[in-house]
Design a protein around this motif. Structure first.
Motif, mmCIF file in Angstrom:
data_model
loop_
_atom_site.group_PDB
_atom_site.id
_atom_site.type_symbol
_atom_site.label_atom_id
_atom_site.label_comp_id
_atom_site.label_asym_id
_atom_site.label_seq_id
_atom_site.Cartn_x
_atom_site.Cartn_y
_atom_site.Cartn_z
ATOM 1 N N THR A 1 0.896 -1.092 -0.037
ATOM 2 C CA THR A 1 0.242 -0.004 0.089
ATOM 3 C C THR A 1 0.758 1.100 0.132
ATOM 4 O O THR A 1 0.440 2.168 -0.602
ATOM 5 N N GLY A 2 2.038 1.240 0.684
ATOM 6 C CA GLY A 2 2.745 2.351 0.665
ATOM 7 C C GLY A 2 3.195 2.418 -0.635
ATOM 8 O O GLY A 2 3.596 3.741 -1.022
ATOM 9 N N ALA A 3 3.843 1.747 -1.437
ATOM 10 C CA ALA A 3 4.218 1.963 -2.710
ATOM 11 C C ALA A 3 2.954 2.614 -3.796
ATOM 12 O O ALA A 3 3.121 3.372 -4.524
ATOM 13 N N ARG A 4 2.000 2.042 -3.597
ATOM 14 C CA ARG A 4 0.615 2.579 -4.288
ATOM 15 C C ARG A 4 0.544 4.064 -3.813
ATOM 16 O O ARG A 4 0.105 4.738 -4.803
ATOM 17 N N LEU A 5 0.676 4.401 -2.648
ATOM 18 C CA LEU A 5 0.638 6.085 -2.148
ATOM 19 C C LEU A 5 1.482 6.638 -2.925
ATOM 20 O O LEU A 5 1.158 7.672 -3.627
ATOM 21 N N VAL B 1 1.579 12.812 -5.548
ATOM 22 C CA VAL B 1 2.728 12.574 -5.476
ATOM 23 C C VAL B 1 3.810 12.813 -6.599
ATOM 24 O O VAL B 1 4.867 13.509 -6.353
ATOM 25 N N THR B 2 3.458 11.958 -7.485
ATOM 26 C CA THR B 2 4.382 12.195 -8.751
ATOM 27 C C THR B 2 4.559 13.761 -9.170
ATOM 28 O O THR B 2 5.553 13.832 -9.822
ATOM 29 N N ALA B 3 3.270 14.108 -9.250
ATOM 30 C CA ALA B 3 3.460 15.578 -9.586
ATOM 31 C C ALA B 3 4.380 16.358 -8.620
ATOM 32 O O ALA B 3 4.696 17.587 -9.350
ATOM 33 N N ALA B 4 4.721 16.076 -7.829
ATOM 34 C CA ALA B 4 5.560 16.796 -6.685
ATOM 35 C C ALA B 4 6.950 16.369 -7.180
ATOM 36 O O ALA B 4 7.915 17.142 -6.431
#
Length: 321
Positions: free
Chosen positions: A248-252, A258-261
């Motif tokens: 689940t952490g990887a999916r977050l 997050v990727t936009a950051a």
């Protein structure tokens, strides 16, 4: 009694033990109004300290006070004071934080008072979307910089913290894992440091975040999301929870917010491994295991999870390349 309005009648007689003014006198003077207190002491952990709920004699909440009781908790109370001062000048879209009402000392220990956030029946746990928006907004308390891990001040500081652990048996594995992580390009910004369900509440339009004593800067973006998720996953047991968190952490971290950051695909395991190294170092520095912290036995669950993440990080970078 307070809720019903009967407190002034039922609790009118009070006994003060010892000479001089009590902390209630100190707080009443600092806030220029009479307050009474209720004391909360949390579960066993190294950073446990008294948290005082400040009430008017009629039962209305005025704020919360924190008091250092040893070197660690005193450092954390001072850190939260500085954090609240900085946050007062910051712009956090959609997030409300407590105001610092008083900074002082009690019996030569640091004391802070902050106002009470409107948390209660009208607030709830944040949705996943709200949580990630909070994570991204907090990371932007300072300009987010994307640099290689080897060139980041964060990695150098983490290596120094590991070295400061001395000859503990966990020091070697943590150092080796840090050295073997891929030299990925990562975004670095601020993180709350202890974003959990007991430090955040939300309405549909706003989040309320408190307990800023671990606020720090220049950490990989996504740490707060991983910390929140880990504490959620281990509610029903550490070992099954950690296995769930690895997924689940990887999916977050792959969420578009997050990727936009700036977090690139294929770097999730590297960020997760850095988070576990950071968390283990904190637990060992604070001597959480000796204090009875539930997650503090890092050799029992954290180091095995870290070993698996190290291998996953290498594969991710290879596949991304």
């Amino acid at each position: 009694a307070f809720a019903s309005g009967l407190a002034p009648l039922l609790l009118r007689d009070r006994l003060h033990v010892g000479p001089g003014h009590t902390i209630e006198h100190e707080l009443s003077a600092a806030l220029d109004r009479r307050v009474v207190i209720a004391v909360h002491v949390g579960p066993p952990r190294a950073n446990r300290k008294p948290v005082l709920l400040l009430l008017t004699p009629g039962g209305r909440t005025v704020g919360y006070a924190k008091l250092g009781v040893n070197e660690l908790t005193s450092r954390l109370v001072r850190a939260e004071t500085r954090a609240l001062e900085r946050l007062a000048e910051a712009r956090l879209p959609e997030i409300t934080v407590p105001r610092l009402l008083h900074e002082g000392e009690w019996n030569s220990r640091p004391l802070l008072v902050q106002d009470a956030l409107p948390v209660g029946a009208r607030t709830d746990r944040p949705t996943s979307r709200q949580l990630l928006r909070c994570v991204v907004h907090i990371s932007a308390l300072e300009p987010v910089r994307v640099v290689r891990l080897s060139q980041s001040p964060y990695r150098a500081a983490l290596a120094e913290r590991i070295a400061a652990l001395g000859e503990r048996p966990e020091t070697g594995p943590l150092r080796v894992c840090l050295d073997r992580l891929p030299d990925a390009r990562l975004p670095f910004g601020a993180w709350h440091g202890d974003l959990t369900r007991w430090n955040i509440a939300a309405t549909p339009r706003r989040a309320f975040v408190w307990d800023w004593e671990r606020l720090s800067f220049g950490a990989p973006v996504g740490f707060d999301a991983l910390h929140y998720e880990l504490n959620e996953c281990v509610q029903n047991g550490v070992h099954p929870g950690v296995h769930r968190w690895l997924d689940t952490g990887a999916r977050l971290l792959r969420d578009p917010l997050v990727t936009a950051a700036g977090l690139a695909p294929g770097t999730e395991a590297t960020v997760m491994a850095l988070y576990l190294i950071d968390l283990a170092t904190r637990y060992l520095q604070d001597r959480q295991a000796e204090a009875g912290g539930s997650l503090a036995a890092v050799d029992d669950w954290l180091l095995p999870a870290l070993a698996g993440l190290q291998d996953r990080a290498a594969r991710e970078i290879h596949n991304a390349g």
